[in-house]
Design a protein around this motif. Sequence first.
Motif: not given
Lengths: 120, 201
Positions: B62-84
């Motif tokens: 609230r105190v340090f308000e930032l513009p909201p990050v627009q996420l795509s709403g899609r999240f794939n943990p497997w590919w996140l792991l591959v990426f990491l």
Amino acid sequence: MDDVIGGDGFELVAAVLLLAGAVLSLAAGVGLVRFPDALSRMHAATKPQILGLICVLVGVVLASHSWSALLVVVVAILLQLLTSPMSAHMIGRAGYRTGNYRRDLLERDELEDDIKRASD
Amino acid sequence: MTESAQDLPPVHGSTPVRKWGGQMIQQAPLLVVLVLLWLFLWGSFSPLDIVVGILVALLVTRVFELPPVQLSGRFNPWWLLVFLVRFAGQVVAGSVEVASKAFRFGTVVRSSVIEVGLTTTSDFVMTLTAITMSLVPGSLILEVDRSGSTLFLHVLGAVDDDAIEKARRKVLHAEVDILRAVGSRDELVEAESRLRGKVSA
């Protein structure tokens, strides 16, 4: 309080990690002196440091045998990963804009081409 | 690392975040991260810590308000792991490379500044791609053209067309990896076909 993790094998791994981190830090120092201009030096100053820091911190966790140290180290590594690109970008950007680089050592400069195109 | 044409990843949890959310849902990932940070710093996970952490996280956002990050709403943990994993490999390989350049006495290292046009128009994906390339040793982000989705990188030791093209492909590949993990489907398809085109060309 602190759960003890690992045994003597961890000590050896910790030693190897600390040594690797030290070598990377040394490489960063040598690069800082040897690389020709501000932009190249940024690579030396920011990059081996990331892996080097991770090696040292993980080594410290293994040597200290404690889980609570791990939590702090995870935070330290994540914050480092998030903040170091920002400072590198700001310094690199300023370095480029103020002409703090050796043009003769750039094989190709597509940013200059782009600026030229924009100003034409 | 091969760059073969991989199958499209399955889509998990493709809830359109923005439709039924409003700000709270959008900020939920940020709040979770802040609470975790709080718990990690205290080194304990008692219910009281969690409650206080949530309060502090709400206060901070609230105190340090930032513009909201627009996420795509899609999240794939497997590919996140591959990426990491891929990212970790690149960090190690790049560190060794930069370190070896530092120790190669008697030569002056040359570089290039290259321009890479990304596919994505999402600030989030673009930022992640830029951060990734910044963290991988050997490349440094000099300039970002947000409206044109273009990154300008300083690539240490890229002195011929081969090396420059390799660096360019590395950036595009990172973008595809990130899109696979958190990007929108349309952009992923487009970026993948672009990457394939670049590889075969």
